[in-house]
Write an enzyme that holds these catalytic residues in place. Structure first.
Site, PDB file in Angstrom:
ATOM      1  N   ASP A   1      -9.581 -14.946  23.181  1.00 44.67           N
ATOM      2  CA  ASP A   1      -9.061 -15.872  22.317  1.00 44.67           C
ATOM      3  C   ASP A   1      -9.109 -15.699  21.049  1.00 44.67           C
ATOM      4  OD1 ASP A   1      -8.516 -18.461  21.217  1.00 44.67           O
ATOM      5  OD2 ASP A   1      -9.771 -19.522  22.402  1.00 44.67           O
TER       6      ASP A   1
ATOM      7  N   GLU B   1       1.388  -4.945  12.466  1.00 50.81           N
ATOM      8  CA  GLU B   1       1.676  -4.179  10.990  1.00 50.81           C
ATOM      9  C   GLU B   1       1.470  -2.689  11.049  1.00 50.81           C
ATOM     10  OE1 GLU B   1      -0.819  -6.545   8.337  1.00 50.81           O
ATOM     11  OE2 GLU B   1      -0.935  -4.900   6.761  1.00 50.81           O
TER      12      GLU B   1
ATOM     13  N   HIS C   1       0.997   2.073   2.382  1.00 51.64           N
ATOM     14  CA  HIS C   1       1.784   1.207   3.186  1.00 51.64           C
ATOM     15  C   HIS C   1       3.178   1.454   3.207  1.00 51.64           C
ATOM     16  CE1 HIS C   1      -0.569  -2.948   3.060  1.00 51.64           C
ATOM     17  NE2 HIS C   1      -1.065  -2.103   4.030  1.00 51.64           N
TER      18      HIS C   1
ATOM     19  N   LYS D   1      -9.089 -10.580   5.258  1.00 53.18           N
ATOM     20  CA  LYS D   1      -7.982 -10.504   5.983  1.00 53.18           C
ATOM     21  C   LYS D   1      -7.709  -9.040   6.412  1.00 53.18           C
ATOM     22  CE  LYS D   1      -3.355  -9.743   6.822  1.00 53.18           C
ATOM     23  NZ  LYS D   1      -2.401  -8.639   7.010  1.00 53.18           N
TER      24      LYS D   1
HETATM   25  C1  MEV Z   1      -3.228  -5.988   4.169  1.00 53.31           C
HETATM   26  O1  MEV Z   1      -2.787  -6.279   5.632  1.00 53.31           O
HETATM   27  C2  MEV Z   1      -4.589  -6.021   4.031  1.00 53.31           C
HETATM   28  C3  MEV Z   1      -5.190  -5.717   2.563  1.00 53.31           C
HETATM   29  O2  MEV Z   1      -4.549  -6.667   1.527  1.00 53.31           O
HETATM   30  C4  MEV Z   1      -6.764  -6.006   2.785  1.00 53.31           C
HETATM   31  C5  MEV Z   1      -7.449  -5.986   1.219  1.00 53.31           C
HETATM   32  O3  MEV Z   1      -6.666  -6.316   0.333  1.00 53.31           O
HETATM   33  O4  MEV Z   1      -8.595  -5.598   1.152  1.00 53.31           O
HETATM   34  C6  MEV Z   1      -4.825  -4.448   2.230  1.00 53.31           C
END
Ligand code: MEV
Length: 429
Positions: A285, A82, A383, A269
């Site tokens: 792992d 990413e 992003h 995430k």
């Molecule tokens: C993107 O890889 C991760 C985010 O969605 C985390 C979040 O929303 O806190 C930007």
């Protein structure tokens, strides 16, 4: 380590970055050469690691900067696809470094193994019997893996649980025996599984019942790492938002993720972006670690934010993250995978507890970067800037075309694959 060589690291080309790591004393000369050549898993190693091997699958391997943890500077390797993760981690780590850095702590590294007995004839007596025979069970487990005991580890404690529920039709009754095991520098899956299978005959004979299975638990609640940070509001100002506003909005973002599982999964995430990057780079792992971490997020009965953000009495922003991190620094591919060995060399950690401290700090930085962007300028600005290079590559751009196309895409009204392909075609004509 002399961090001054790492200034404006992202503006350097790959060879210059590797040279800067040598100059900064992060890399030794032989590791520098290895990094320049690329760290390829030999055909022989890959072929012998899994069944039916066909090829290897590569990921970019990069370095997140600015991590100051317990007073020590780190350059943190990550294997990740990413585009924004390393930039985000480095940026948040820089803010935290300016505020004094991360403080990280770890519990004793205790792993858990389970043996489940199905429908024992007299549950209460079986529980008592197992509890009374704790010393014998521990001894039997340790005899199944004497080398870990010789090194100072091994089984140390027994816990017994009784699970009786009618949640499913005809659910059996289970008595579950937990052994707490010190696996030292190893994650210890093989050690634990050997021990758990090793005690089954003794436990079956003792309880006159049948074991269903013996296996480690990846829910490593006795192997926790915590990172905290304290950030004065003057380090938080962003665009039109004052430091106080950013702090309060970060706290709101945490509270949203605490109460709403739909948000909590995305919030976590973001934390896992960094955690998985370093876990993969370290040869650990990541399936086991991820499974345990997500279970830990549900420990209250609802899936919640793993991190916490609060306001200190003096108005500073306080962040904290606790995770189960049963990682290892030896064993399996950690000991022979060239990238895992490189990660060890770059991080200069002394033991698994120190590696845990680094990993949990990366998670907290990654979370701060994401929620700060979300509650201020939004996530897409940063992003998409970084995504433009991936789009250029997807459109088929090569070498210097990538820079050109990525710049053009940032100015384009619609940054998408169709635009990238159109622009590239025009450029080539
Ligand atoms: C993107 O890889 C991760 C985010 O969605 C985390 C979040 O929303 O806190 C930007």
């Amino acid at each position: 380590m002399d961090y001054s060589y790492l200034n404006r690291f992202y503006t350097k080309n790959r060879i210059e970055r590797i040279q800067a790591l040598l100059d900064a004393d992060v890399l030794t000369a032989d590791k520098k050469s290895q990094l320049e050549l690329g760290m390829h898993l030999s055909k022989d190693a890959a072929n012998n690691m899994i069944e039916n091997q066909l090829a290897t699958y590569e990921l970019p391997y990069g370095a997140a900067l600015n991590f100051l943890i317990n007073g020590k500077d780190y350059v943190v390797p990550m294997a990740i696809e990413e585009p924004s993760v390393i930039a985000a981690a480095s940026s948040a780590a820089k803010t935290i470094k300016q505020a004094g850095g991360f403080t990280a702590t770890t519990t004793d590294r205790i792993m858990i193994g389970q043996v489940a007995l199905k429908n024992p004839p007299h549950a209460a007596e079986t529980l008592q019997l197992l509890t009374d025979k704790e010393a014998e069970i521990i001894q039997t487990a340790n005899q199944a893996h004497p080398s870990i005991v010789k090194r100072g580890g091994g089984a140390v404690k027994l816990e017994v649980r009784h699970i009786k529920t009618d949640e499913l039709e005809n659910t059996p009754e289970f008595i579950v025996l937990h052994l707490h095991i010190k696996t030292l520098e190893a994650m210890g899956a093989n050690i634990i599984n050997t021990m758990m299978e090793g005690i089954i005959p003794y436990v079956e004979e003792l309880t006159q019942s049948k074991a269903l299975m013996g296996i480690l638990s990846n829910y490593a609640t006795e192997c926790l790492a915590t990172a905290t940070c304290r950030i004065p509001v003057e380090h938080l100002q962003k665009g039109a938002f004052s430091g106080e506003e950013v702090r309060d909005r970060i706290i709101d973002a945490y509270q949203f993720a605490y109460v709403d599982p739909y948000r909590a999964v995305t919030h976590n995430k973001g934390i896992m972006n960094g955690i998985d990057g370093i876990i993969i780079a370290s040869g650990n792992d990541w399936r086991a670690i991820s499974a345990g971490i997500h279970a830990y997020a549900s420990k209250s009965g609802q899936y919640r934010s793993l991190s916490q953000w609060k306001k200190a009495e003096n108005g500073d922003l306080l962040g904290s993250l606790t995770l189960p991190l049963p990682i290892g620094t030896v064993g399996g591919s950690i000991s022979f995978h060239p990238a895992a060995k490189m990660t060890k060399a770059i991080l200069h950690y002394e033991n698994a507890a120190e590696l845990e401290s680094i990993i949990v700090s990366v998670g907290l930085a990654q979370n701060l970067a994401a929620i700060k962007a979300l509650v201020t300028e939004g996530i897409q600005k940063g992003h998409m800037g970084l995504q433009s290079r991936s789009l250029a590559i997807s459109a088929g751009a090569k070498s210097e075309e990538i820079d050109w196309l990525s710049r053009k895409l940032k100015q384009a009204e619609n940054m998408n694959l169709a635009t990238a392909e159109k622009l590239l075609e025009e450029y080539r004509q």
